[in-house]
Design a protein around this motif. Structure first.
Motif, PDB file in Angstrom:
ATOM      1  N   ASP B 347       0.833  -1.203   0.000  1.00 46.01           N
ATOM      2  CA  ASP B 347       0.000   0.000   0.000  1.00 46.01           C
ATOM      3  C   ASP B 347       0.868   1.255   0.000  1.00 46.01           C
ATOM      4  OD1 ASP B 347      -2.714   0.585  -0.079  1.00 46.01           O
ATOM      5  OD2 ASP B 347      -2.644   1.332   2.002  1.00 46.01           O
ATOM      6  N   LYS B 348       1.890   1.249   0.865  1.00 42.81           N
ATOM      7  CA  LYS B 348       2.829   2.388   0.952  1.00 42.81           C
ATOM      8  C   LYS B 348       3.514   2.622  -0.388  1.00 42.81           C
ATOM      9  CE  LYS B 348       2.837   3.870   5.227  1.00 42.81           C
ATOM     10  NZ  LYS B 348       2.649   5.272   5.584  1.00 42.81           N
ATOM     11  N   LEU B 349       3.887   1.511  -1.044  1.00 42.83           N
ATOM     12  CA  LEU B 349       4.587   1.627  -2.330  1.00 42.83           C
ATOM     13  C   LEU B 349       3.617   1.934  -3.462  1.00 42.83           C
ATOM     14  CD1 LEU B 349       7.058  -1.437  -2.214  1.00 42.83           C
ATOM     15  CD2 LEU B 349       7.596   0.955  -1.729  1.00 42.83           C
ATOM     16  N   GLY B 350       2.334   1.787  -3.179  1.00 39.25           N
ATOM     17  CA  GLY B 350       1.319   2.013  -4.206  1.00 39.25           C
ATOM     18  C   GLY B 350       1.305   0.931  -5.274  1.00 39.25           C
ATOM     19  N   ILE B 351       1.625  -0.325  -4.871  1.00 36.50           N
ATOM     20  CA  ILE B 351       1.567  -1.422  -5.849  1.00 36.50           C
ATOM     21  C   ILE B 351       0.557  -2.479  -5.393  1.00 36.50           C
ATOM     22  CG2 ILE B 351       3.938  -1.102  -6.674  1.00 36.50           C
ATOM     23  CD1 ILE B 351       4.724  -3.557  -4.956  1.00 36.50           C
ATOM     24  N   LYS B 352       0.124  -3.288  -6.363  1.00 37.39           N
ATOM     25  CA  LYS B 352      -0.821  -4.358  -6.040  1.00 37.39           C
ATOM     26  C   LYS B 352      -0.068  -5.521  -5.391  1.00 37.39           C
ATOM     27  CE  LYS B 352      -2.438  -4.573 -10.217  1.00 37.39           C
ATOM     28  NZ  LYS B 352      -3.066  -4.872 -11.483  1.00 37.39           N
ATOM     29  N   ARG B 353      -0.763  -6.278  -4.564  1.00 42.56           N
ATOM     30  CA  ARG B 353      -0.070  -7.383  -3.906  1.00 42.56           C
ATOM     31  C   ARG B 353       0.429  -8.425  -4.914  1.00 42.56           C
ATOM     32  NH1 ARG B 353      -2.487 -10.183   0.613  1.00 42.56           N
ATOM     33  NH2 ARG B 353      -1.411 -12.066  -0.016  1.00 42.56           N
ATOM     34  N   GLU B 354      -0.253  -8.541  -6.020  1.00 45.73           N
ATOM     35  CA  GLU B 354       0.165  -9.507  -7.046  1.00 45.73           C
ATOM     36  C   GLU B 354       1.506  -9.118  -7.672  1.00 45.73           C
ATOM     37  OE1 GLU B 354      -2.924  -8.164  -6.948  1.00 45.73           O
ATOM     38  OE2 GLU B 354      -3.946  -9.946  -6.182  1.00 45.73           O
ATOM     39  N   ASP B 355       1.851  -7.821  -7.594  1.00 47.38           N
ATOM     40  CA  ASP B 355       3.121  -7.381  -8.176  1.00 47.38           C
ATOM     41  C   ASP B 355       4.262  -7.415  -7.162  1.00 47.38           C
ATOM     42  OD1 ASP B 355       2.055  -6.989 -10.675  1.00 47.38           O
ATOM     43  OD2 ASP B 355       1.367  -4.962 -10.195  1.00 47.38           O
ATOM     44  N   MET B 356       3.934  -7.873  -5.971  1.00 44.64           N
ATOM     45  CA  MET B 356       4.976  -7.986  -4.953  1.00 44.64           C
ATOM     46  C   MET B 356       5.280  -9.466  -4.709  1.00 44.64           C
ATOM     47  SD  MET B 356       4.893  -6.701  -1.002  1.00 44.64           S
ATOM     48  CE  MET B 356       5.416  -5.011  -1.225  1.00 44.64           C
ATOM     49  N   VAL B 357       6.571  -9.788  -4.645  1.00 44.72           N
ATOM     50  CA  VAL B 357       6.974 -11.163  -4.319  1.00 44.72           C
ATOM     51  C   VAL B 357       7.744 -11.117  -3.000  1.00 44.72           C
ATOM     52  CG1 VAL B 357       8.353 -13.154  -5.029  1.00 44.72           C
ATOM     53  CG2 VAL B 357       7.072 -11.852  -6.739  1.00 44.72           C
ATOM     54  N   VAL B 358       7.248 -11.855  -2.029  1.00 45.37           N
ATOM     55  CA  VAL B 358       7.930 -11.898  -0.738  1.00 45.37           C
ATOM     56  C   VAL B 358       8.692 -13.221  -0.610  1.00 45.37           C
ATOM     57  CG1 VAL B 358       7.643 -11.910   1.780  1.00 45.37           C
ATOM     58  CG2 VAL B 358       6.244 -10.381   0.366  1.00 45.37           C
ATOM     59  N   PHE B 369       6.371 -25.332   3.776  1.00 48.83           N
ATOM     60  CA  PHE B 369       5.002 -25.830   3.901  1.00 48.83           C
ATOM     61  C   PHE B 369       4.104 -24.734   4.458  1.00 48.83           C
ATOM     62  CE2 PHE B 369       1.537 -27.748   6.272  1.00 48.83           C
ATOM     63  CZ  PHE B 369       1.033 -28.666   5.363  1.00 48.83           C
ATOM     64  N   GLU B 370       4.605 -24.047   5.498  1.00 49.36           N
ATOM     65  CA  GLU B 370       3.794 -23.016   6.152  1.00 49.36           C
ATOM     66  C   GLU B 370       3.333 -21.951   5.158  1.00 49.36           C
ATOM     67  OE1 GLU B 370       4.402 -20.749  10.309  1.00 49.36           O
ATOM     68  OE2 GLU B 370       5.587 -19.875   8.704  1.00 49.36           O
ATOM     69  N   CYS B 371       4.236 -21.461   4.326  1.00 52.42           N
ATOM     70  CA  CYS B 371       3.845 -20.358   3.438  1.00 52.42           C
ATOM     71  C   CYS B 371       2.895 -20.835   2.342  1.00 52.42           C
ATOM     72  CB  CYS B 371       5.065 -19.633   2.878  1.00 52.42           C
ATOM     73  SG  CYS B 371       5.992 -20.512   1.627  1.00 52.42           S
ATOM     74  N   SER B 372       2.768 -22.156   2.178  1.00 53.80           N
ATOM     75  CA  SER B 372       1.849 -22.672   1.154  1.00 53.80           C
ATOM     76  C   SER B 372       0.450 -22.933   1.716  1.00 53.80           C
ATOM     77  CB  SER B 372       2.409 -23.969   0.567  1.00 53.80           C
ATOM     78  OG  SER B 372       2.194 -25.042   1.475  1.00 53.80           O
ATOM     79  N   ARG B 373       0.259 -22.746   3.031  1.00 51.21           N
ATOM     80  CA  ARG B 373      -1.052 -22.998   3.635  1.00 51.21           C
ATOM     81  C   ARG B 373      -2.101 -22.036   3.049  1.00 51.21           C
ATOM     82  NH1 ARG B 373      -2.042 -24.692   9.168  1.00 51.21           N
ATOM     83  NH2 ARG B 373      -0.495 -26.213   9.814  1.00 51.21           N
ATOM     84  N   ASP B 374      -3.282 -22.575   2.811  1.00 51.40           N
ATOM     85  CA  ASP B 374      -4.350 -21.791   2.181  1.00 51.40           C
ATOM     86  C   ASP B 374      -4.764 -20.564   3.000  1.00 51.40           C
ATOM     87  OD1 ASP B 374      -4.451 -23.349  -0.032  1.00 51.40           O
ATOM     88  OD2 ASP B 374      -6.010 -24.683   0.753  1.00 51.40           O
ATOM     89  N   GLU B 375      -4.730 -20.713   4.341  1.00 53.47           N
ATOM     90  CA  GLU B 375      -5.188 -19.585   5.164  1.00 53.47           C
ATOM     91  C   GLU B 375      -4.220 -18.413   5.126  1.00 53.47           C
ATOM     92  OE1 GLU B 375      -4.371 -22.616   6.216  1.00 53.47           O
ATOM     93  OE2 GLU B 375      -3.402 -22.619   8.190  1.00 53.47           O
ATOM     94  N   PHE B 376      -3.030 -18.623   4.543  1.00 55.72           N
ATOM     95  CA  PHE B 376      -2.070 -17.526   4.419  1.00 55.72           C
ATOM     96  C   PHE B 376      -2.038 -16.983   2.989  1.00 55.72           C
ATOM     97  CE2 PHE B 376       0.312 -19.794   8.066  1.00 55.72           C
ATOM     98  CZ  PHE B 376      -0.509 -19.181   9.016  1.00 55.72           C
ATOM     99  N   LYS B 377      -3.161 -17.125   2.302  1.00 55.51           N
ATOM    100  CA  LYS B 377      -3.271 -16.608   0.931  1.00 55.51           C
ATOM    101  C   LYS B 377      -4.467 -15.682   0.830  1.00 55.51           C
ATOM    102  CE  LYS B 377      -1.306 -20.689  -1.251  1.00 55.51           C
ATOM    103  NZ  LYS B 377      -1.628 -22.003  -1.798  1.00 55.51           N
ATOM    104  N   GLU B 378      -4.384 -14.727  -0.079  1.00 54.50           N
ATOM    105  CA  GLU B 378      -5.542 -13.895  -0.362  1.00 54.50           C
ATOM    106  C   GLU B 378      -5.845 -14.056  -1.845  1.00 54.50           C
ATOM    107  OE1 GLU B 378      -5.464 -10.141   2.070  1.00 54.50           O
ATOM    108  OE2 GLU B 378      -6.333  -9.367   0.202  1.00 54.50           O
ATOM    109  N   ASN B 379      -6.999 -14.543  -2.175  1.00 54.13           N
ATOM    110  CA  ASN B 379      -7.374 -14.879  -3.557  1.00 54.13           C
ATOM    111  C   ASN B 379      -6.280 -15.693  -4.247  1.00 54.13           C
ATOM    112  OD1 ASN B 379      -9.767 -13.406  -3.277  1.00 54.13           O
ATOM    113  ND2 ASN B 379      -8.709 -11.506  -3.845  1.00 54.13           N
ATOM    114  N   GLY B 380      -5.756 -16.629  -3.543  1.00 55.38           N
ATOM    115  CA  GLY B 380      -4.743 -17.512  -4.125  1.00 55.38           C
ATOM    116  C   GLY B 380      -3.336 -16.944  -4.100  1.00 55.38           C
TER     117      GLY B 380
END
Lengths: 160, 588
Positions: B347-358, B369-380
């Motif tokens: 939000d601060k950078l003014g970019i969409k989350r899809e354009d950010m890779v963490v 495994f943890e980062c692949s859990r469904d509950e840690f995703k937003e719209n996939g």
């Protein structure tokens, strides 16, 4: 949550057997022996319940089941055929006898016929080497079996 | 003490020890393969199966496996007689005859104990050509089982069952068909595996390895449309140096930050920042629960359990489904960071989350495994896209031809790179609870801590218990590392015998410093001890050592989160748990 489903009577039977062995992990082989005696084979669900009752991992139980050739995960036939391939029987032609059973029933070792009547397995020595080659059908022992005699033996059960 | 001779050297050794231990104590190195030991946590695997460690004992007909033979009075042992050398070589050649020779592309190459043995014994050809055992490859989200490479040392089985009591693996089948596998030879994902990865750490060969995500990270960095952000876990900075020839326990925080910038990450941030945030959330949750409990609220459960360790989370979801409301709901620092990055920072950078890779750099395999859990995703779209291990980072640094030693030390970027000493100690067993105690004490008592260091919470014993005085209120704390130890504490909680207010659990030996994503220690526990000491050195050197005093954390609450355990936190920084156990049910 994964579900393991089994009939209540079976669950209770397994629990009873495990309890008779004090639910001790060290009795796993004896427990499995009894359970297989009860059900004829050890399907995955049954192993799950045994593991749960003895408080050991299912992987451990599966390890035992796959290590000992006596245990089977496939249902045996109504008349389980066991061909002894121990040393004495082997040198007296057990393999030819075994081949004849396989050919006659059109199944491989460890399999059961489509009608569920027969299954074939091998074992090592029943302590009747004097009668070699030996074949067991159920509890009945046949001695000095020849390939030619296989058909006659099977006919005893086919028409039964 | 008894008298023996090893290679003509008279020795006095303790009764009851093995020939292997007697020899090692005397400085005689007997090669081993299946043998595995982590003496700091009393873990030993000695099936005596591989026969590499055979030695000649005078008066005995057969060669004896040194790892499984006890010394006896008057024993004369020859560890490298002609007969031994020949037998050992034959044994190794036979093992190699059923091992794929694809060392060039094997993930374990350079760290493989079988490869080392082949070098040491000078094997240049394999005289036995026969059938090789083959098995399907099992790829989970974190761990790959490539059983063709298995040498049946059964170290993984021992670690999985004895040290972790997970019971995912067992030796199954027999003879040539024998493999180590989950029940019914199903995939790992269908087993009770926690992805702690200690089996990878123990595996002498490449039969067990982590899923490699380095290519995907390079692809993301290569894409000009993507803003690629990296975060590094506390334990990475005290172990990464080992990959570049530094002494274990060397702190390389500054060089690591510099290397990450050179690789091309747009922002080099720190999971430590999120660890401070975790303390704010988890510490507040702890205090709320304790206050309510003391006020007589029957709906409140104590103790609170830490929830930073993904292996541990997987473990209690599988083994303690009746206690899912006991652990803290706070997400792990990795996931808190991801949530802050993809919501606040994007939000601060003014970019969409899809354009950010963490991307996260973790000492851990279960983080994949943890980062692949469904509950840690937003719209996939996941909050954390890729979790790399310390080893994978080292691989990247080498691929980019970065001379690690000559790197100028650099700082993390602001604001998500600022952290306190409390965050660093998350990397060691007892660290999370000490960090939480530092903050909880000051909030609870409204007084400044007389002493920041809680020595009573530190150490490498498997289970530790301590009581901390919160200005007249005793707070009972339990700490466990290793899941077998955790099970002991959890069983006490389940049966109501526990009087703890809080329990910290880490799945790996020593905590994250001994994580399965760290450089291989090959059973040398002193390496874990040195990393352990380094973590507390890094803490002691920090200007700020309490999470609630991190000015960037204070600013984040002011600017965005409002308050710990508030509405935004509840939505973005907390999670819930699932029943992953097996239930035996009546059919029909």
């Amino acid at each position: 949550m994964a579900k393991v489903k089994l009939a209540e009577s079976k669950i209770n039977k397994i629990k009873e057997i495990c309890a008779n062995f004090g639910n001790l992990p060290g009795e796993a082989i004896n427990v499995l022996h009894k359970v297989q005696g009860e059900f004829g084979y050890l399907p995955a669900e049954v192993q799950e319940v045994v593991a749960h009752e003895l408080n050991v991992s299912v992987a451990h139980i599966y390890g035992i089941v796959t290590f000992y050739s006596f245990f089977t995960m496939l249902p045996k036939g109504e008349h389980p055929i066991s061909v002894c391939t121990g040393t004495a029987c082997y040198v007296r032609g057990a393999e030819k006898v075994l081949d004849e059973f396989k050919r006659e029933l059109k199944i491989a070792v460890g399999e059961t016929t489509a009608d569920g009547k027969f299954s074939i397995s091998c074992l090592r020595c029943v302590g009747a080497c004097g009668l070699a080659p030996v074949v067991l059908i159920g509890e009945k022992v046949y001695g000095r079996v020849t390939p030619d005699g296989v058909k006659d033996i099977l006919n005893e059960y086919r028409n039964a | 003490m008894i008298n023996i001779t090893i290679d003509n050297k008279p020795l006095q050794v303790e009764k009851g020890i093995t020939i292997l231990k007697a020899a090692r104590a005397a400085g005689v190195e007997i090669p081993t393969l299946c043998y595995y030991e982590l003496d700091g946590i009393i873990l030993e695997n000695r099936p005596g199966g591989c026969r590499i460690c055979v030695v000649e004992v005078e008066g005995r007909r057969n060669l004896a496996p040194a790892c499984a033979t006890e010394v006896m009075e008057g024993m004369k042992i020859n560890t490298h007689s002609l007969r031994v050398v020949n037998a050992r070589r034959t044994v190794l050649e036979m093992i190699l005859s059923d091992h794929p020779a694809d060392c060039l592309i094997c993930p374990k190459s350079g760290n493989c104990e079988l490869q080392d043995l082949a070098q040491r014994l000078g094997v240049r050809e394999i005289p036995y050509q026969g059938e090789q055992s083959t098995y399907r490859k099992d790829t989970s989200r974190a761990i790959i089982r490539d059983i063709d490479k298995c040498v049946m040392c059964r170290r993984c089985e021992t670690v999985c069952n004895v040290w972790q009591t997970v019971g995912a693996l067992s030796a199954v089948n027999r003879g040539f068909e024998a493999v180590v596998a989950p029940a019914f030879e199903q995939d790992l994902e269908k087993s009770p595996c926690t992805y702690c990865g200690q089996c990878i750490m123990a595996c002498p060969v490449g039969a067990l390895s982590e899923v490699d995500n380095t290519r995907q990270v390079i692809t993301a960095i290569s894409n000009p449309k993507k803003t690629v952000i990296v975060q590094t876990a506390p334990a990475v900075r005290v172990a990464l140096g080992e990959e570049f020839g530094y002494e274990p326990g060397t702190i390389v925080t500054g060089k690591m930050a510099a290397a990450l910038r050179k690789i091309g990450f747009d922002y080099v941030f720190d999971t430590d920042f999120a660890a401070d945030l975790t303390i704010m959330e988890e510490g507040t949750e702890l205090l709320t629960r304790i206050s309510k409990f003391m006020a007589g609220d029957k709906n409140v459960k104590l103790p609170i359990l830490t929830s930073c360790c993904p292996g541990w989370v997987n473990f209690f979801e599988t083994n303690y489904p009746d206690m899912l409301d006991v652990p803290s709901t706070a997400k792990s620092p990795q996931q808190m960071f991801g949530a802050v990055a993809k919501n606040y920072w994007a939000d601060k950078l003014g970019i969409k989350r899809e354009d950010m890779v963490v991307v996260s750099i973790m000492p851990c395999v279960a983080k994949k495994f943890e980062c692949s859990r469904d509950e840690f995703k937003e719209n996939g779209n996941p909050d954390v896209d890729f979790a790399l291990t310390t080893r994978e980072l080292a691989e990247l640094i080498r691929q980019f031809n970065i001379d690690f030693e000559s790197l100028e030390e650099a700082d993390f970027d602001k604001p998500l790179g600022e952290s306190t000493g409390a965050a660093v100690i998350f990397g060691a067993t007892g660290g999370v609870i000490e960090a939480a105690t530092r903050t909880a004490y000051e909030i609870f008592t409204k007084k400044s801590l007389p002493k920041i260091d809680f020595e009573e919470l530190r150490g490498l014993e498997g289970v530790r218990k301590a009581t901390v005085d919160f200005d007249g209120t005793p707070i009972h704390i339990g700490i466990a590392h290793g899941l077998a130890n955790a099970r002991k504490l959890l069983d006490e909680v389940r049966t109501g015998k526990s009087n703890f207010h809080a329990i910290e659990v880490m799945a790996c030996p020593g905590g994250c410093i001994g994580g399965a994503g760290q450089p291989f220690h090959h059973g040398d526990f002193s390496i874990i001890e040195k990393r352990f000491a380094a973590i507390y050195r890094e803490d002691a050197g920090k200007a700020i050592r309490k999470s609630h005093e991190n000015p960037f954390i204070t600013a984040l609450y002011k600017d965005w989160l409002v308050e710990p355990c508030g509405e935004i936190s509840h939505h973005l920084l907390h999670t819930h748990y699932f029943d992953k156990s097996k239930h035996i049910e009546v059919e029909g």
